[in-house]
Scaffold this motif. Structure first.
Motif: not given
Length: 94
Positions: A50-65
């Motif tokens: 889970h944390i690995q997937a969240v880290a990847q999403d963060y790097q990909d800008g999924i959590f921007a805004g």
């Protein structure tokens, strides 16, 4: 993962430093290296995934805004980093 303001890891470290009165510094590492540290600490494999997937999403800008979802759902303003640290100050002792 969203709130009324967006902070990067360096800004969060600055807020931790100001609130706790000791130096915090963000030092990036690869997701692979982070996973290895979690595995060495014998963390739950599902948590690691889970944390690995969240880290990847963060790097990909999924959590921007930013948004107001926390406030709309809870009818309370979300905590600032400083407020969270003050409430959980004992967990930051080491």
């Amino acid at each position: 993962m969203f709130g009324p303001i967006e902070l990067d890891h360096h800004q969060i470290a600055e807020k931790l430093t100001a609130t706790l009165g000791r130096k915090f510094r963000y030092q990036p590492m690869t997701i692979s290296d982070f996973r290895s540290l979690m595995e060495a600490a014998e963390m739950n494999p599902r948590f690691i995934q889970h944390i690995q997937a969240v880290a990847q999403d963060y790097q990909d800008g999924i959590f921007a805004g930013t948004n107001d979802i926390v406030e709309r759902i809870t009818r309370r303003k979300p905590l600032t980093v400083e407020q969270f640290v003050e409430i959980n100050r004992a967990k930051f002792r080491w």
